[in-house]
Every structure is written in structure tokens, then in C-alpha cells.
Design a protein around this motif. Structure first.
Motif, PDB file in Angstrom:
ATOM      1  N   ASN A 646       0.830  -1.207   0.000  1.00  0.00           N
ATOM      2  CA  ASN A 646       0.000   0.000   0.000  1.00  0.00           C
ATOM      3  C   ASN A 646       0.867   1.262   0.000  1.00  0.00           C
ATOM      4  N   ASP A 676       4.824   6.356   4.617  1.00  0.00           N
ATOM      5  CA  ASP A 676       5.018   6.757   3.222  1.00  0.00           C
ATOM      6  C   ASP A 676       4.697   8.232   3.081  1.00  0.00           C
ATOM      7  N   LYS A 694     -13.726  -1.539   1.999  1.00  0.00           N
ATOM      8  CA  LYS A 694     -13.749  -0.075   2.197  1.00  0.00           C
ATOM      9  C   LYS A 694     -12.550   0.554   1.495  1.00  0.00           C
ATOM     10  N   MET A 696     -11.091   4.541   0.191  1.00  0.00           N
ATOM     11  CA  MET A 696     -11.341   5.982   0.328  1.00  0.00           C
ATOM     12  C   MET A 696     -11.635   6.593  -1.051  1.00  0.00           C
ATOM     13  N   GLY A 704      -7.097  -1.765  -6.690  1.00  0.00           N
ATOM     14  CA  GLY A 704      -7.237  -2.301  -5.335  1.00  0.00           C
ATOM     15  C   GLY A 704      -8.620  -2.872  -5.117  1.00  0.00           C
ATOM     16  N   GLY A 708      -7.282  -5.879   1.615  1.00  0.00           N
ATOM     17  CA  GLY A 708      -5.977  -6.018   2.256  1.00  0.00           C
ATOM     18  C   GLY A 708      -5.969  -5.657   3.734  1.00  0.00           C
ATOM     19  N   LEU A 709      -6.430  -4.469   4.063  1.00  0.00           N
ATOM     20  CA  LEU A 709      -6.361  -4.039   5.468  1.00  0.00           C
ATOM     21  C   LEU A 709      -7.294  -4.862   6.361  1.00  0.00           C
ATOM     22  N   PHE A 735       1.539   3.607   9.371  1.00  0.00           N
ATOM     23  CA  PHE A 735       0.830   2.532  10.069  1.00  0.00           C
ATOM     24  C   PHE A 735       1.725   1.984  11.170  1.00  0.00           C
TER      25      PHE A 735
HETATM   26  P1  ADP Z   1      -6.809  -1.514  -1.321  1.00  0.00           P
HETATM   27  O1  ADP Z   1      -6.809  -2.774  -2.030  1.00  0.00           O
HETATM   28  O2  ADP Z   1      -7.810  -0.548  -1.798  1.00  0.00           O
HETATM   29  O3  ADP Z   1      -5.466  -0.903  -1.155  1.00  0.00           O
HETATM   30  P2  ADP Z   1      -6.739  -1.965   1.485  1.00  0.00           P
HETATM   31  O4  ADP Z   1      -7.655  -2.772   2.329  1.00  0.00           O
HETATM   32  O5  ADP Z   1      -5.320  -2.355   1.489  1.00  0.00           O
HETATM   33  O6  ADP Z   1      -7.376  -1.908   0.076  1.00  0.00           O
HETATM   34  O7  ADP Z   1      -6.820  -0.486   1.956  1.00  0.00           O
HETATM   35  C1  ADP Z   1      -8.099   0.082   2.196  1.00  0.00           C
HETATM   36  C2  ADP Z   1      -8.080   1.539   1.873  1.00  0.00           C
HETATM   37  O8  ADP Z   1      -7.286   2.249   2.781  1.00  0.00           O
HETATM   38  C3  ADP Z   1      -7.448   1.877   0.537  1.00  0.00           C
HETATM   39  O9  ADP Z   1      -8.393   1.736  -0.492  1.00  0.00           O
HETATM   40  C4  ADP Z   1      -7.045   3.303   0.761  1.00  0.00           C
HETATM   41  O10 ADP Z   1      -8.144   4.168   0.592  1.00  0.00           O
HETATM   42  C5  ADP Z   1      -6.629   3.315   2.170  1.00  0.00           C
HETATM   43  N1  ADP Z   1      -5.182   3.139   2.333  1.00  0.00           N
HETATM   44  C6  ADP Z   1      -4.551   2.044   2.803  1.00  0.00           C
HETATM   45  N2  ADP Z   1      -3.203   2.253   2.870  1.00  0.00           N
HETATM   46  C7  ADP Z   1      -2.998   3.506   2.457  1.00  0.00           C
HETATM   47  C8  ADP Z   1      -1.830   4.331   2.302  1.00  0.00           C
HETATM   48  N3  ADP Z   1      -0.608   3.883   2.617  1.00  0.00           N
HETATM   49  N4  ADP Z   1      -1.999   5.592   1.833  1.00  0.00           N
HETATM   50  C9  ADP Z   1      -3.212   6.055   1.552  1.00  0.00           C
HETATM   51  N5  ADP Z   1      -4.368   5.328   1.641  1.00  0.00           N
HETATM   52  C10 ADP Z   1      -4.256   4.061   2.112  1.00  0.00           C
END
Ligand code: ADP
Length: 742
Positions: A646, A676, A694, A696, A704, A708-709, A735
Motif C-alpha cells: 500500500n 510513506d 472499504k 477511500m 485495489g 488487504g487491510l 501505520f
Molecule cells: P486496497 O486494495 O484498496 O489498497 P486496502 O484494504 O489495502 O485496500 O486499503 C483500504 C483503503 O485504505 C485503501 O483503499 C485506501 O483508501 C486506504 N489506504 C490504505 N493504505 C494507504 C496508504 N498507505 N496511503 C493512503 N491510503 C491508504
């Protein structure tokens, strides 16, 4: 109200039941129950018997009776006395006797191993048909519409019965001091109504005797009492216990007290409620005045009826108030059970906490918050009050009508809260319901300065002395509220039971809900696993058929080709999604195989894989500190791959793209951060980014799935580890991962 408590310890200890004297109007003789030998005789017996008391001591009782009665009457009198001793003396009292042209009442009672005969004249000054009078007196008293009226009527009737100058109803307060609450008197006498008398005016042991002997007469304050002479054969045995004697002489202190008041004769009838001394019908006469046994018994009957009336009325009043408080409390509990919200039912409704008692304000301290109802003290003041209660009070229910006296800080808000009724929901958690009553500034009229009943003698030592001054002494009482009634205490006590029951129910309910939720989660997991799994084959088929069509139809027009490409890429995307969802649900099924993981090579491997996959243009990747982590290797790799992935992905448009991985040890924790300088996350979304799917609003241009999260969070929970983040849109994100060392 807060009355000064005067402890006249000397007075309290005076053994008034063994004073060894009788009042001059009475004659006493006591004989041993077994031998019938005379053991004690009052010195004035001589006057009655015409024989020296010395000649009667140690003689058979018969000798005494022979001296006051003709032979045959004396014989039968002895039979009567014996009978009454064996069968409960009270029943035969009084026996009427003529002695030298004077009619006497003989009254018998037991005292230890002796039985005591007392003789009193019947020459009462009261010359009326007692029997009839008492009947009509009682009905007049009972017709009183209110308690106050009943008391006034009782004073009036007693006054008509015994003809004393002043008849008062004297009520004892909890601290032992008394107040004149009703009065009937000769016109020319000054009123005592409303006056307060210190507890020391009627010392404790006198109050105890009032509970045993319901009437008490002091016929002539100035008369010299007669000594009770013991037989020499008794040696230094205990003096005769006069607890139950009618003619018992009065302590010299009390006599002096009455003299100082100008009183010449006094008569009292005890008023008992629930076996406690509620008060006295206290009668004063300003010349000597004897009332005979029968009239005293009638007064006693009036006293007993009045006592029952007081008890009935106050329990009736209590009942009514009780019902209204109970109804309010029950309604609150019902609402709580309906809406499932404790705070709302106690605070926000019209029928709230304030209806359970007569309090004017209240507070609820619950789950770390303070809720106020009405004009209660400030939150901060309540917080301190609760702390004090927690540390200084073991009881579940604590109440005072004088809070500033117990807790000095309350002086600042005594106007609102001089009265406190505190009910602990949980003492350990400092959870309370508090009821407050405001200060009532009162002026108490004391009959003489209550602080100064003790006099000092020439040597400066406290001397047993009754008060001389009865000048009205006004005292302003502050910091006190109206008292908490039994009805209020009962209502709060019962309410607490219901409340605690409700809280337990709720806790149970939450536990059940949690279990259900867990079941639902598990089911959902299983469901998504199956669905994803089953979807894989048809999706693969969709893609395969699209490829076959493409290959078999080289002449397809551009639009047709474009649509087929779209089908194939969508099928790929779906396949990836399905894989990720499968990965997510797999986390909860997988067993943890914990081991110590050396992180430096792990991070390096992840970096190179990700660089190969994302091919970032200008990436500055730094690692500082790589402490070991104890965890499941596959899962830990998954976490770092997701987070570093990410970080590279969402900073790919920064130039350079900076990603920093940093590990350190803090106490029992290993903490990693992955920072980052990418697009950042709006912190208002808080923990939502860890939810499945979810994403953003600012990531539309980035590939994406939003899974992942969610996987990372699940894995962290499985490891009992924590994850959180800090971010600023446009600046970057960090994080944090915190693992326990062991
Ligand atoms: P994705 O596959 O969309 O990256 P994740 O579950 O990994 O899904 O992350 C969920 C959401 O959290 C992302 O869609 C993004 O909006 C936000 N996000 C996660 N990591 C970051 C990051 N390092 N910088 C900015 N936004 C992040």
C-alpha cells in the motif's frame, strides 16, 4: 438539623434506679420471696404502722401486715399478696386498703428475689368519674384530623384528667434532644411550645426507665424523701432495684432542675413507637400535686392509645409517600427494560430520578460519565464527592442531612446539597446515584444555652449540676437539609435492587448478543468461503469462452473485440477479488504457528517482490531497526506485504516516493511503523479503512479491492496485537503495528 450534642457523662451515669429512697407520699416494704422475711422497709413506714421500722426489719411479712390491718384482714391480705406474686402481680394491682381512716392503694411487684409492696394514698385531688371521662377523652383524641391535632387534643384531655398547670407533648429527636410539639397550659404561664431541650436534660438512663415505667409522678419537689432501710442481715448486698417502683425517689439533680424551673410537681406518660421512646406527655404543676394510681393508669391508657395513633398515622403517611415513590421507581425500571437504556430512563424522561425521593436535584455517575438532573452541584464537585464516598464509606446506601459536616468540601455547594442520599451501583467502579436536598437555614429556640449545661466548681472542675438558666437561646442552624424519611430510604433501597438486576440482565443480554454475533460471523465466513470457492469455476469458464470466441472469430469488428477484452479483464478482476475474499475468510480458519521471525530478510524479500510487481519510478525505501517478531510466519509476511505494498502504491505519484520501515522495542512490545509520503487518509474515517471492501474517495486511480487491510486487522487480532495509523491527506501515512514480545 444539627444540634449540639451535650454529653453530661456524669448525669448519664447516675444510678437513678437504686437511689435507696422513696417519695414521701409512698411507703415501701420488700420481703424475700422464699422466706417472706422483711428485707427492706422505708423509714416513713413508722408513720403508717405506729411501730419503729427497726422492729419490722427481718420480721415475717405478716408482722408488717398485722401492724396496719386487723388480724383476720391481715391474714387474707397475705394470701392475696402471695397469690399475686405467684400469678403475675400486675393483675391484682391495686389492692385497696383502709389504714387509720385513710384509703390506700397497695401495689405489688417483683424485684430480683424480693417482692416489693408499695402503699400510696388514694386521696387524689381529682374528683370526677374517671371511667366515663377516659372513654370520652379517647374518642376526642382519636377524632383529631392530623397528627398535630391529635397531639394537641391529647394534651388537652390529659390536662382535664389530672388538672396540672401545664401539659406538653415532648418529642425526642434522633440525637436525644427534645422539642415541645404541643402544649396546653394556664393562660398566665409563658408558652414552651416550640422550645428545644438538650439531650442532657433527660439523660439516657432516664429515657430507658421511661420505656419500662410508662408513668412517673413526682408529687412534691420540695418534700423530703424517705430512706429505704435494708435489714442488717443483707450485709453489703446490692441495694434494692427500684426500676419498677412507683414511689421511687427522684435524683437530686432532677429535683434541682425542676426547682430551677419553678416546678413543684411533675407527671409524665411515655409515648412509644416501634418499641422506641417517641416522646413524653410531660406535665408540670407549680404547686405540689399528687395523682393517685387509678388516675395515673388512665393517663397511661391515654398515652398508649396516643402512641398507637402516632405509629399508625406515621406509618400511614409513610405508606402513601412510599406508594408514590415506588410507582415512580417502577415506571423508570419498566422504561429501562423497554428501551434498554439505563441513562435515558434515569435522566432524560419526565418521570426521572427526582421522582423517587423528595430530592430537588440528583446525579448519576455511570460508565465514566456524570449526568445531572435539576440544580445539582457541578460535575467536578460531584466527581470529588464520589471519590470521597468510595474511600470513606463502606455502606451501599449512605445518607446525611448535614453533608458539609461530614465532607468539608461540600460547604461550597451546601445551598444546593446539604442533604445527600447516595446509593452505590458499583462501589468498585465508582458508580453511584446521588440525591440532593437543599440547605434549610433554621433558627432553633433552645430553652437555655444548650452548650452550657455544665457548671464549674471553685476548683474549676465540672460539677454535676442542672441548668439554672432557661432563658430562650436562639441558634441559627446552617448546612443542614430536611431529613431523609424512611419512605425515601426504602424507595431508594428497593430501586437499587431493581437497577442492579437490570444491569445484570443487560450484561447477560450483551454476552448473548456477542455469542450470536460470533455465530453469525462464523456462518458468514463459511458462506463467503463456499460462494467464492464455487464462483471460481464459472468465472474461469466465462474467461475461457471469451478467449475461444476471440480466437475462433479473427474477423470480429473492433467493437466486438473490445467487448470481449472487457469480459476477459472483468473476469480477471473477479478472480482476484475471489482469491482475496478466500484469503480473508481463511485467516479465521488457519491455525497459528508461532515462531520467532527474523524480520530483516523478510522485509528485504517483500521489498524486492513488490518492486518487481509495481515497478516504481523513483522509490526511496529505507529500513531501520528490525527486531524479531513472535508470530505465524505466513501471516506476518501477509501483513508486511499488504502494508508495504500500500505504501509503495499510494505514494507512487510522489517524486521521490519515500517508504520507511522502522522497528523498535518498547518494554514488552515490538513496534513496527511503515511510513510513506503518499496521498494520505482522511482521519475522520478512523477505523473504517479496516472494514472489508472499504476504499477511500481519493484512490479511484489506484488498483485495489479494499480487502488487504481487513485481512491485516484480522491477523493482528489473531496475534493479540494492535494496529493503528496516523495520516494527513496529501502528506503521507504511518501505520503502526505493536506485538507482544512473548
Ligand atoms: P486496497 O486494495 O484498496 O489498497 P486496502 O484494504 O489495502 O485496500 O486499503 C483500504 C483503503 O485504505 C485503501 O483503499 C485506501 O483508501 C486506504 N489506504 C490504505 N493504505 C494507504 C496508504 N498507505 N496511503 C493512503 N491510503 C491508504
Amino acid at each position: 438539623m444539627d444540634y449540639p450534642i451535650v454529653d453530661l457523662t456524669n448525669c448519664d451515669k447516675e444510678p437513678i434506679h437504686i437511689l435507696g429512697k422513696v417519695q414521701s407520699h409512698g411507703f415501701l416494704v420488700a420481703a424475700d420471696i422464699a422466706s417472706l422475711q422483711v428485707q427492706y422497709i422505708s423509714s416513713n413506714f413508722e408513720r403508717l404502722a405506729g411501730i419503729s421500722y427497726e422492729d419490722l426489719l427481718n420480721q415475717p411479712l405478716q408482722a408488717v401486715l398485722d401492724a396496719i390491718q386487723e388480724k383476720d384482714k391481715a391474714q387474707s391480705l397475705l394470701q392475696v399478696i402471695r397469690f399475686s406474686v405467684q400469678n403475675g402481680a400486675e393483675n391484682l394491682n391495686p389492692v385497696r386498703l383502709w389504714i387509720k381512716d385513710q384509703l390506700y392503694n397497695l401495689v405489688v411487684h417483683l424485684s430480683g428475689k424480693s417482692f416489693v409492696l408499695e402503699l400510696e394514698p388514694t386521696s387524689s385531688d381529682i374528683d370526677i368519674q374517671l371511667q366515663n371521662m377516659v372513654g370520652s377523652s379517647l374518642s376526642k383524641i382519636l377524632e383529631g384530623a392530623s397528627l398535630q391535632e391529635t397531639l394537641e387534643r391529647a394534651a388537652q384531655q390529659i390536662r382535664e384528667l389530672i388538672g396540672y398547670d401545664r401539659v406538653m407533648i415532648y418529642k425526642f429527636w434522633e440525637d436525644g434532644h427534645g422539642e415541645v410539639v404541643a402544649e396546653q397550659r394556664n393562660e398566665e404561664l409563658e408558652p414552651f411550645l416550640g422550645l428545644h431541650y438538650p439531650a442532657s436534660d433527660i439523660p439516657r438512663q432516664a429515657r430507658e426507665l421511661y420505656k419500662i415505667n410508662l408513668t412517673r409522678i413526682i408529687a412534691d419537689v420540695d418534700a423530703t424523701p424517705a430512706d429505704i432501710i435494708p435489714a442488717s442481715s443483707l450485709g453489703s448486698a446490692q441495694p434494692l432495684d427500684l426500676t419498677n417502683a412507683l414511689t421511687r425517689a427522684v435524683s437530686s439533680i432532677h429535683i434541682q432542675y425542676l426547682k430551677n424551673m419553678g416546678v413543684k410537681a411533675s407527671f409524665s406518660v411515655s409515648l412509644l413507637c416501634d418499641d422506641a421512646l417517641w416522646g413524653l406527655i410531660a406535665c408540670h404543676n407549680y404547686s405540689p400535686r399528687f395523682i393517685d394510681y387509678k388516675a395515673r393508669q388512665h393517663a397511661r391508657l391515654i398515652g398508649q392509645v396516643l402512641s398507637s395513633s402516632i405509629q399508625y398515622r406515621s406509618s400511614q403517611d409513610d405508606k402513601e409517600v412510599n406508594v408514590s415513590y415506588r410507582n415512580a421507581a417502577d415506571e423508570i425500571i419498566r422504561r429501562m427494560q423497554k428501551d434498554w437504556s439505563l441513562v435515558d430512563a434515569l435522566i432524560n424522561q419526565k418521570n426521572n430520578l427526582l421522582k423517587i425521593t423528595g430530592a430537588t436535584s440528583a446525579a448519576l455517575v455511570f460508565e465514566g460519565r456524570i449526568y445531572r438532573v435539576g440544580d445539582a452541584p457541578e460535575e467536578e464537585q460531584i466527581g470529588r464527592l464520589v471519590e470521597w464516598l468510595q474511600h470513606n464509606n463502606k455502606r451501599i446506601i449512605y445518607h446525611t442531612f448535614n453533608l458539609p459536616n461530614a465532607f468539608q468540601a461540600a460547604e461550597a455547594y451546601k445551598a444546593k446539597a446539604s442533604g445527600l442520599l447516595a446509593c452505590a451501583i458499583s462501589k468498585e467502579l465508582g458508580e453511584y446515584i446521588l440525591f440532593f436536598k437543599p440547605e434549610i437555614v433554621a433558627t432553633v429556640k433552645w430553652a437555655g444555652n444548650p452548650d452550657k449545661p455544665v457548671e464549674l466548681d471553685e476548683k474549676g472542675q465540672a460539677r454535676l449540676s442542672p441548668r439554672r438558666s432557661f432563658d430562650i437561646w436562639l441558634q441559627e442552624v446552617t448546612g443542614t437539609s430536611e431529613r431523609w424519611s424512611k419512605a425515601e430510604l426504602n424507595a431508594v433501597f428497593k430501586f437499587r435492587e431493581d437497577l442492579v438486576h437490570f444491569i445484570n440482565l443487560k450484561a447477560n443480554e450483551i454476552r448473548k448478543l456477542n455469542e450470536k454475533l460470533k455465530e453469525a460471523y462464523d456462518e458468514l465466513d463459511a458462506f463467503s468461503f463456499t460462494i467464492s470457492h464455487d464462483l471460481k469455476t464459472p468465472i474461469a469458464s466465462v474467461k475461457n469462452y471469451a478467449e475461444i470466441i476471440m480466437e475462433d472469430n479473427p474477423g470480429l469488428d473492433e467493437q466486438g473485440k473490445h467487448f470481449l477484452y472487457r469480459i476477459m479483464t472483468c473476469a480477471d478482476k473477479m478472480d482476484t477479488l475471489i482469491k482475496e475474499v478466500l484469503g480473508y475468510s481463511r485467516v479465521s480458519r488457519q491455525q497459528l504457528h508461532k515462531q520467532t521471525i527474523a524480520m530483516a530478510p523478510v522485509i528485504e524479500e517483500i521489498r524486492s517482490e513488490l518492486v518487481a510487481a509495481y515497478k516504481p519510478a523513483n522509490l526511496e525505501f529505507t529500513v531501520s531497526g528490525t527486531p524479531d517478531i513472535k508470530g505465524d510466519r505466513v501471516m506476518i509476511v501477509q501483513i508486511f506485504t499488504n502494508l508495504i505494498g500500500n505504501a509503495i502504491k499510494y505514494s507512487s505519484k510522489s517524486d521521490p516516493s519515500v517508504v520507511k520501515v522502522e522497528g523498535k522495542e518498547e518494554g514488552n512490545q515490538v513496534i513496527y511503523s511503515i511510513a510513506d509520503n503518499g496521498i494520505g487518509i482522511d482521519m475522520n474515517y478512523g477505523g473504517h479503512i479496516f472494514e472489508l471492501f472499504k476504499r477511500m474517495d481519493n484512490v479511484k486511480e489506484y488498483e485495489g479491492s479494499g480487502v488487504g487491510l481487513a485481512i491485516v486487522k484480522r491477523i493482528m487480532e489473531k496475534h493479540n496485537a494492535r494496529i493503528w495509523y496516523e495520516s494527513e491527506p496529501g502528506t503521507g501515512t504511518i501505520f503502526y503495528l505493536s506485538f507482544e514480545k512473548d
